[in-house]
Design a protein around this motif. Structure first.
Motif, PDB file in Angstrom:
ATOM      1  N   TYR A 222      51.857  55.567  40.309  1.00 42.91           N
ATOM      2  CA  TYR A 222      50.809  56.058  41.201  1.00 42.91           C
ATOM      3  C   TYR A 222      50.152  54.897  41.959  1.00 42.91           C
ATOM      4  O   TYR A 222      49.942  54.973  43.170  1.00 42.91           O
ATOM      5  CB  TYR A 222      49.755  56.817  40.392  1.00 42.91           C
ATOM      6  CG  TYR A 222      48.586  57.338  41.202  1.00 42.91           C
ATOM      7  CD1 TYR A 222      48.638  58.585  41.824  1.00 42.91           C
ATOM      8  CD2 TYR A 222      47.423  56.583  41.348  1.00 42.91           C
ATOM      9  CE1 TYR A 222      47.571  59.055  42.567  1.00 42.91           C
ATOM     10  CE2 TYR A 222      46.352  57.044  42.090  1.00 42.91           C
ATOM     11  CZ  TYR A 222      46.428  58.289  42.697  1.00 42.91           C
ATOM     12  OH  TYR A 222      45.363  58.746  43.439  1.00 42.91           O
ATOM     13  N   ASP A 223      49.843  53.806  41.240  1.00 42.86           N
ATOM     14  CA  ASP A 223      49.103  52.690  41.848  1.00 42.86           C
ATOM     15  C   ASP A 223      49.986  51.752  42.646  1.00 42.86           C
ATOM     16  O   ASP A 223      49.548  51.178  43.643  1.00 42.86           O
ATOM     17  CB  ASP A 223      48.379  51.880  40.760  1.00 42.86           C
ATOM     18  CG  ASP A 223      47.236  52.650  40.118  1.00 42.86           C
ATOM     19  OD1 ASP A 223      46.669  53.530  40.798  1.00 42.86           O
ATOM     20  OD2 ASP A 223      46.927  52.375  38.944  1.00 42.86           O
ATOM     21  N   ARG A 224      51.255  51.586  42.201  1.00 35.88           N
ATOM     22  CA  ARG A 224      52.119  50.595  42.831  1.00 35.88           C
ATOM     23  C   ARG A 224      53.508  51.179  43.104  1.00 35.88           C
ATOM     24  O   ARG A 224      54.506  50.726  42.533  1.00 35.88           O
ATOM     25  CB  ARG A 224      52.235  49.341  41.948  1.00 35.88           C
ATOM     26  CG  ARG A 224      50.912  48.610  41.765  1.00 35.88           C
ATOM     27  CD  ARG A 224      51.066  47.401  40.851  1.00 35.88           C
ATOM     28  NE  ARG A 224      51.977  46.404  41.399  1.00 35.88           N
ATOM     29  CZ  ARG A 224      51.642  45.505  42.294  1.00 35.88           C
ATOM     30  NH1 ARG A 224      50.396  45.463  42.783  1.00 35.88           N
ATOM     31  NH2 ARG A 224      52.520  44.615  42.723  1.00 35.88           N
ATOM     32  N   ASN A 344      42.680  50.683  48.816  1.00 38.69           N
ATOM     33  CA  ASN A 344      43.430  51.922  48.600  1.00 38.69           C
ATOM     34  C   ASN A 344      44.416  52.226  49.730  1.00 38.69           C
ATOM     35  O   ASN A 344      45.003  53.306  49.759  1.00 38.69           O
ATOM     36  CB  ASN A 344      42.459  53.099  48.443  1.00 38.69           C
ATOM     37  CG  ASN A 344      41.712  53.048  47.126  1.00 38.69           C
ATOM     38  OD1 ASN A 344      42.226  52.524  46.135  1.00 38.69           O
ATOM     39  ND2 ASN A 344      40.489  53.573  47.106  1.00 38.69           N
TER      40      ASN A 344
END
Length: 357
Positions: A222-224, A344
Protein backbone atom coordinates in the motif's frame (compact mmCIF):
# COMPACT_ATOMS: atom_id res chain seq x y z
CA UNK A 1 11.47 -22.19 8.81
CA UNK A 2 10.25 -22.21 5.22
CA UNK A 3 7.19 -24.38 4.57
CA UNK A 4 6.77 -23.67 0.84
CA UNK A 5 9.55 -22.78 -1.61
CA UNK A 6 8.71 -22.00 -5.22
CA UNK A 7 11.89 -21.72 -7.25
CA UNK A 8 11.88 -20.42 -10.86
CA UNK A 9 8.61 -22.19 -11.60
CA UNK A 10 7.18 -22.03 -15.13
CA UNK A 11 3.97 -23.43 -16.59
CA UNK A 12 3.22 -23.73 -20.32
CA UNK A 13 0.00 -24.75 -22.05
CA UNK A 14 1.32 -25.45 -25.52
CA UNK A 15 2.60 -22.09 -26.74
CA UNK A 16 0.95 -20.16 -23.89
CA UNK A 17 3.26 -19.22 -21.01
CA UNK A 18 0.87 -19.19 -18.03
CA UNK A 19 3.36 -18.86 -15.15
CA UNK A 20 6.64 -17.05 -15.75
CA UNK A 21 9.63 -17.64 -13.47
CA UNK A 22 7.68 -17.63 -10.19
CA UNK A 23 9.74 -17.32 -6.99
CA UNK A 24 8.01 -17.32 -3.58
CA UNK A 25 9.22 -18.34 -0.11
CA UNK A 26 6.50 -18.94 2.50
CA UNK A 27 7.28 -19.27 6.19
CA UNK A 28 5.67 -21.99 8.28
CA UNK A 29 2.39 -20.71 9.76
CA UNK A 30 2.11 -17.76 7.34
CA UNK A 31 -1.12 -16.66 5.64
CA UNK A 32 -0.29 -15.73 2.04
CA UNK A 33 -2.76 -14.23 -0.45
CA UNK A 34 -2.35 -14.52 -4.22
CA UNK A 35 -4.20 -11.60 -5.84
CA UNK A 36 -4.64 -10.21 -9.30
CA UNK A 37 -7.21 -9.79 -12.08
CA UNK A 38 -8.88 -12.71 -13.82
CA UNK A 39 -6.45 -14.67 -15.95
CA UNK A 40 -3.34 -13.52 -14.08
CA UNK A 41 -2.31 -17.08 -13.14
CA UNK A 42 -3.11 -17.13 -9.42
CA UNK A 43 -5.45 -20.16 -9.58
CA UNK A 44 -3.04 -21.96 -11.92
CA UNK A 45 -0.28 -21.42 -9.35
CA UNK A 46 -2.50 -22.75 -6.56
CA UNK A 47 -3.45 -25.82 -8.61
CA UNK A 48 0.24 -26.40 -9.33
CA UNK A 49 0.91 -26.31 -5.59
CA UNK A 50 -1.85 -28.87 -5.08
CA UNK A 51 -0.49 -31.12 -7.83
CA UNK A 52 -3.55 -30.69 -10.04
CA UNK A 53 -1.32 -29.07 -12.68
CA UNK A 54 2.17 -30.24 -13.64
CA UNK A 55 5.05 -27.81 -13.73
CA UNK A 56 6.89 -27.20 -17.00
CA UNK A 57 10.15 -26.26 -15.24
CA UNK A 58 11.42 -25.13 -11.88
CA UNK A 59 11.14 -26.63 -8.40
CA UNK A 60 8.44 -26.70 -5.75
CA UNK A 61 9.28 -27.76 -2.19
CA UNK A 62 6.97 -28.36 0.76
CA UNK A 63 8.64 -28.73 4.17
CA UNK A 64 11.99 -28.92 2.40
CA UNK A 65 11.03 -31.81 0.12
CA UNK A 66 10.56 -31.43 -3.64
CA UNK A 67 7.03 -32.40 -4.67
CA UNK A 68 7.27 -31.63 -8.39
CA UNK A 69 6.92 -35.29 -9.32
CA UNK A 70 4.55 -36.26 -6.52
CA UNK A 71 0.80 -36.78 -7.13
CA UNK A 72 -1.69 -34.67 -5.14
CA UNK A 73 -2.39 -37.39 -2.54
CA UNK A 74 1.29 -37.47 -1.53
CA UNK A 75 1.79 -33.73 -1.08
CA UNK A 76 -0.01 -33.44 2.28
CA UNK A 77 -2.03 -30.40 1.24
CA UNK A 78 -5.76 -29.76 1.56
CA UNK A 79 -7.72 -27.56 -0.85
CA UNK A 80 -10.94 -25.61 -0.27
CA UNK A 81 -12.70 -24.83 -3.54
CA UNK A 82 -14.94 -21.94 -4.57
CA UNK A 83 -17.78 -24.36 -5.38
CA UNK A 84 -17.61 -26.22 -2.00
CA UNK A 85 -17.51 -29.55 -3.94
CA UNK A 86 -19.59 -31.41 -1.34
CA UNK A 87 -21.11 -34.82 -2.00
CA UNK A 88 -24.88 -34.16 -2.10
CA UNK A 89 -25.85 -37.67 -0.92
CA UNK A 90 -23.60 -37.55 2.17
CA UNK A 91 -24.39 -35.76 5.43
CA UNK A 92 -22.00 -33.24 6.96
CA UNK A 93 -20.16 -35.83 9.06
CA UNK A 94 -19.44 -38.13 6.13
CA UNK A 95 -18.48 -35.25 3.83
CA UNK A 96 -15.94 -34.10 6.37
CA UNK A 97 -14.28 -37.45 7.02
CA UNK A 98 -14.56 -39.01 3.56
CA UNK A 99 -10.83 -38.77 2.81
CA UNK A 100 -9.96 -40.46 6.11
CA UNK A 101 -12.39 -43.29 5.42
CA UNK A 102 -10.80 -43.77 1.99
CA UNK A 103 -7.44 -44.16 3.71
CA UNK A 104 -9.04 -46.67 6.13
CA UNK A 105 -7.94 -44.76 9.20
CA UNK A 106 -9.02 -46.20 12.59
CA UNK A 107 -12.66 -45.50 13.40
CA UNK A 108 -11.84 -43.79 16.68
CA UNK A 109 -9.33 -41.48 14.99
CA UNK A 110 -11.92 -40.57 12.34
CA UNK A 111 -14.55 -39.86 14.99
CA UNK A 112 -12.17 -37.76 17.11
CA UNK A 113 -10.88 -35.65 14.23
CA UNK A 114 -14.39 -35.09 12.89
CA UNK A 115 -15.63 -34.02 16.31
CA UNK A 116 -12.75 -31.58 16.84
CA UNK A 117 -13.18 -30.04 13.36
CA UNK A 118 -16.95 -29.75 13.82
CA UNK A 119 -16.52 -28.01 17.20
CA UNK A 120 -13.88 -25.68 15.77
CA UNK A 121 -16.23 -24.61 12.96
CA UNK A 122 -19.50 -24.58 14.94
CA UNK A 123 -20.93 -27.52 12.99
CA UNK A 124 -21.56 -29.87 15.92
CA UNK A 125 -25.36 -29.64 15.62
CA UNK A 126 -25.35 -30.08 11.83
CA UNK A 127 -23.46 -33.35 11.39
CA UNK A 128 -26.55 -35.30 10.26
CA UNK A 129 -27.72 -32.75 7.68
CA UNK A 130 -27.33 -33.06 3.92
CA UNK A 131 -25.67 -30.18 2.00
CA UNK A 132 -29.01 -29.12 0.50
CA UNK A 133 -30.24 -28.29 4.02
CA UNK A 134 -27.33 -25.92 4.70
CA UNK A 135 -26.79 -22.23 3.97
CA UNK A 136 -23.91 -21.08 1.77
CA UNK A 137 -21.80 -20.16 4.78
CA UNK A 138 -22.45 -23.52 6.43
CA UNK A 139 -21.48 -25.38 3.25
CA UNK A 140 -18.23 -23.45 3.10
CA UNK A 141 -17.53 -24.40 6.72
CA UNK A 142 -18.09 -28.06 5.85
CA UNK A 143 -15.62 -27.73 2.98
CA UNK A 144 -13.12 -26.20 5.41
CA UNK A 145 -13.83 -28.96 7.94
CA UNK A 146 -13.05 -31.58 5.32
CA UNK A 147 -9.64 -29.94 4.92
CA UNK A 148 -9.05 -29.62 8.68
CA UNK A 149 -9.64 -33.31 9.51
CA UNK A 150 -6.73 -34.22 7.24
CA UNK A 151 -4.35 -32.13 9.37
CA UNK A 152 -2.27 -31.18 6.30
CA UNK A 153 1.00 -29.29 6.08
CA UNK A 154 -0.60 -26.63 3.86
CA UNK A 155 -4.14 -25.30 3.37
CA UNK A 156 -5.01 -24.02 -0.11
CA UNK A 157 -8.06 -21.77 -0.61
CA UNK A 158 -9.32 -21.06 -4.15
CA UNK A 159 -11.62 -18.00 -3.89
CA UNK A 160 -13.72 -19.71 -1.20
CA UNK A 161 -15.96 -16.72 -0.45
CA UNK A 162 -16.89 -15.53 -3.94
CA UNK A 163 -20.24 -17.36 -3.91
CA UNK A 164 -21.38 -15.73 -0.66
CA UNK A 165 -23.27 -12.47 -0.19
CA UNK A 166 -21.40 -9.36 0.95
CA UNK A 167 -22.29 -9.53 4.66
CA UNK A 168 -21.46 -13.23 4.90
CA UNK A 169 -18.15 -12.70 3.10
CA UNK A 170 -17.08 -10.19 5.75
CA UNK A 171 -18.06 -12.63 8.52
CA UNK A 172 -16.32 -15.59 6.88
CA UNK A 173 -13.14 -13.54 6.33
CA UNK A 174 -12.91 -13.13 10.08
CA UNK A 175 -13.73 -16.81 10.66
CA UNK A 176 -11.04 -18.06 8.28
CA UNK A 177 -8.42 -15.78 9.83
CA UNK A 178 -9.36 -16.94 13.36
CA UNK A 179 -9.20 -20.54 12.19
CA UNK A 180 -5.76 -19.97 10.70
CA UNK A 181 -4.45 -18.50 13.94
CA UNK A 182 -5.99 -21.34 15.99
CA UNK A 183 -4.52 -24.11 13.83
CA UNK A 184 -1.14 -22.37 13.27
CA UNK A 185 -1.34 -23.73 9.73
CA UNK A 186 0.36 -22.49 6.57
CA UNK A 187 -2.32 -21.10 4.26
CA UNK A 188 -2.27 -19.93 0.63
CA UNK A 189 -5.40 -18.03 -0.33
CA UNK A 190 -6.38 -17.04 -3.88
CA UNK A 191 -8.70 -14.06 -4.35
CA UNK A 192 -9.41 -11.29 -6.86
CA UNK A 193 -10.67 -9.11 -3.97
CA UNK A 194 -7.77 -7.00 -2.71
CA UNK A 195 -9.78 -6.02 0.41
CA UNK A 196 -9.86 -9.72 1.39
CA UNK A 197 -6.12 -9.93 0.83
CA UNK A 198 -5.35 -6.75 2.79
CA UNK A 199 -7.47 -7.73 5.81
CA UNK A 200 -6.54 -11.43 6.01
CA UNK A 201 -2.99 -11.97 4.79
CA UNK A 202 0.45 -11.57 6.37
CA UNK A 203 2.04 -11.59 2.91
CA UNK A 204 0.49 -10.62 -0.44
CA UNK A 205 1.66 -11.71 -3.89
CA UNK A 206 0.29 -9.48 -6.68
CA UNK A 207 0.22 -11.17 -10.10
CA UNK A 208 -0.46 -10.02 -13.64
CA UNK A 209 -0.23 -12.07 -16.85
CA UNK A 210 1.62 -14.90 -15.13
CA UNK A 211 4.23 -12.63 -13.55
CA UNK A 212 4.70 -11.58 -9.93
CA UNK A 213 4.55 -7.77 -9.99
CA UNK A 214 5.30 -7.34 -6.28
CA UNK A 215 5.10 -9.24 -3.01
CA UNK A 216 5.34 -8.13 0.60
CA UNK A 217 3.25 -7.21 3.62
CA UNK A 218 -0.12 -5.51 2.99
CA UNK A 219 1.06 -2.11 4.21
CA UNK A 220 4.32 -2.38 2.28
CA UNK A 221 2.38 -2.81 -0.96
CA UNK A 222 0.00 0.00 0.00
CA UNK A 223 2.74 2.48 1.01
CA UNK A 224 5.42 1.58 -1.53
CA UNK A 225 3.92 0.07 -4.70
CA UNK A 226 6.58 -0.85 -7.21
CA UNK A 227 4.58 0.24 -10.26
CA UNK A 228 1.32 1.76 -11.44
CA UNK A 229 -0.43 -1.60 -11.69
CA UNK A 230 0.18 -2.51 -8.04
CA UNK A 231 -0.66 1.02 -6.92
CA UNK A 232 -3.99 0.89 -8.73
CA UNK A 233 -4.81 -2.64 -7.62
CA UNK A 234 -4.05 -2.27 -3.90
CA UNK A 235 -6.40 0.17 -2.18
CA UNK A 236 -10.14 0.83 -2.40
CA UNK A 237 -11.25 3.06 -4.06
CA UNK A 238 -8.37 2.74 -6.53
CA UNK A 239 -5.57 5.28 -6.71
CA UNK A 240 -6.08 8.30 -9.01
CA UNK A 241 -3.47 8.93 -11.71
CA UNK A 242 -2.94 12.44 -13.11
CA UNK A 243 -0.48 13.10 -16.00
CA UNK A 244 2.09 15.73 -15.03
CA UNK A 245 5.34 17.20 -16.35
CA UNK A 246 8.25 18.20 -14.15
CA UNK A 247 8.97 21.94 -14.36
CA UNK A 248 12.25 23.13 -16.00
CA UNK A 249 13.82 23.81 -12.61
CA UNK A 250 12.79 20.30 -11.43
CA UNK A 251 10.93 21.26 -8.25
CA UNK A 252 7.27 21.34 -9.36
CA UNK A 253 4.77 19.05 -11.06
CA UNK A 254 2.76 20.86 -13.74
CA UNK A 255 -0.59 19.32 -14.69
CA UNK A 256 -0.25 18.45 -18.37
CA UNK A 257 -3.74 19.52 -19.43
CA UNK A 258 -3.97 22.47 -17.04
CA UNK A 259 -0.56 24.21 -16.89
CA UNK A 260 -2.05 26.89 -14.63
CA UNK A 261 -1.95 24.34 -11.80
CA UNK A 262 1.30 23.01 -10.36
CA UNK A 263 2.34 21.05 -7.29
CA UNK A 264 5.60 22.15 -5.57
CA UNK A 265 6.89 18.89 -4.11
CA UNK A 266 9.96 20.32 -2.44
CA UNK A 267 12.28 17.67 -3.88
CA UNK A 268 14.44 17.63 -6.97
CA UNK A 269 13.19 15.71 -10.02
CA UNK A 270 14.48 15.30 -13.56
CA UNK A 271 13.48 18.54 -15.40
CA UNK A 272 10.79 18.19 -18.10
CA UNK A 273 10.20 14.49 -17.30
CA UNK A 274 6.70 13.15 -18.02
CA UNK A 275 5.24 11.42 -14.98
CA UNK A 276 2.00 10.16 -13.48
CA UNK A 277 1.06 11.57 -10.08
CA UNK A 278 -0.68 8.91 -7.98
CA UNK A 279 -3.18 10.31 -5.48
CA UNK A 280 -5.07 7.95 -3.16
CA UNK A 281 -8.73 8.99 -2.65
CA UNK A 282 -8.37 8.78 1.15
CA UNK A 283 -5.42 11.21 1.04
CA UNK A 284 -7.37 13.93 -0.80
CA UNK A 285 -8.78 16.20 1.90
CA UNK A 286 -11.31 19.04 1.86
CA UNK A 287 -9.35 21.04 4.46
CA UNK A 288 -5.64 21.70 4.12
CA UNK A 289 -2.84 21.97 6.63
CA UNK A 290 0.58 23.64 6.57
CA UNK A 291 2.59 22.52 3.54
CA UNK A 292 -0.30 20.72 1.85
CA UNK A 293 -0.64 20.91 -1.93
CA UNK A 294 -3.84 22.43 -3.36
CA UNK A 295 -5.66 21.12 -6.44
CA UNK A 296 -8.62 22.96 -7.98
CA UNK A 297 -11.33 20.55 -9.22
CA UNK A 298 -14.92 20.59 -10.51
CA UNK A 299 -17.33 18.26 -8.69
CA UNK A 300 -19.11 15.80 -10.99
CA UNK A 301 -20.86 13.49 -8.51
CA UNK A 302 -21.30 13.03 -4.77
CA UNK A 303 -22.08 9.56 -3.36
CA UNK A 304 -22.65 8.90 0.32
CA UNK A 305 -22.82 5.57 2.14
CA UNK A 306 -23.67 7.27 5.41
CA UNK A 307 -20.28 6.74 7.04
CA UNK A 308 -18.30 7.67 3.91
CA UNK A 309 -18.70 10.22 1.13
CA UNK A 310 -17.11 9.73 -2.29
CA UNK A 311 -16.69 12.84 -4.41
CA UNK A 312 -15.94 12.34 -8.11
CA UNK A 313 -14.38 15.42 -9.68
CA UNK A 314 -12.50 16.47 -12.80
CA UNK A 315 -9.12 18.13 -12.93
CA UNK A 316 -7.20 18.81 -16.13
CA UNK A 317 -9.69 16.67 -18.09
CA UNK A 318 -8.93 13.80 -15.68
CA UNK A 319 -11.44 12.20 -13.33
CA UNK A 320 -10.39 11.78 -9.69
CA UNK A 321 -12.18 10.41 -6.64
CA UNK A 322 -11.84 11.77 -3.09
CA UNK A 323 -12.98 9.69 -0.11
CA UNK A 324 -14.11 11.51 3.04
CA UNK A 325 -15.21 9.99 6.35
CA UNK A 326 -17.61 12.87 7.03
CA UNK A 327 -20.16 14.78 4.96
CA UNK A 328 -18.30 17.64 3.24
CA UNK A 329 -21.44 19.38 1.95
CA UNK A 330 -20.25 19.97 -1.61
CA UNK A 331 -22.58 20.07 -4.59
CA UNK A 332 -22.41 18.90 -8.18
CA UNK A 333 -20.74 21.33 -10.65
CA UNK A 334 -19.18 23.32 -7.81
CA UNK A 335 -15.51 24.29 -7.91
CA UNK A 336 -13.63 23.18 -4.80
CA UNK A 337 -10.05 22.79 -3.58
CA UNK A 338 -8.67 19.37 -2.60
CA UNK A 339 -5.54 19.16 -0.46
CA UNK A 340 -2.86 16.49 -0.19
CA UNK A 341 0.41 16.18 1.68
CA UNK A 342 3.49 16.07 -0.58
CA UNK A 343 4.51 12.85 1.24
CA UNK A 344 1.34 11.16 -0.06
CA UNK A 345 2.01 11.89 -3.75
CA UNK A 346 3.24 8.76 -5.56
CA UNK A 347 5.20 9.25 -8.78
CA UNK A 348 5.44 6.86 -11.73
CA UNK A 349 7.31 7.10 -15.01
CA UNK A 350 4.75 7.83 -17.76
CA UNK A 351 6.31 5.28 -20.14
CA UNK A 352 7.56 2.40 -17.98
CA UNK A 353 4.96 2.95 -15.20
CA UNK A 354 7.65 2.10 -12.64
CA UNK A 355 7.59 3.94 -9.34
CA UNK A 356 10.00 6.82 -8.78
CA UNK A 357 11.30 6.97 -5.23
Amino acid sequence: MLQIEIDHLNKHYGGFHALKDINIAIEQGAFVALVGPSGCGKSTLLRTLAGLEKTSSGDLRIAGESVVNKPPRERDVAMVFQSYALYPHMDVEHNMNYSMRLKRRPKQEIADRTRVAAETLGLGALLDRLPKALSGGQRQRVAMGRAIVRNPKVFLFDEPLSNLDAALRVHMRSEIRKLHERLKATSVYVTHDQVEAMTMADHIVVMRAGVIEQQGSPLELYDRPTNKFVAGFIGSPAMNFVPVTVSPEGGRLVLEKDPSQSLPLGRKLVPDARLLAGLRPEHLAFLGGPGDLAIKVIVEAVESTGSMTFVTASVASQQVVAAHSGRPGVGRDSEIILYISPNNVHLFDAETERAIR
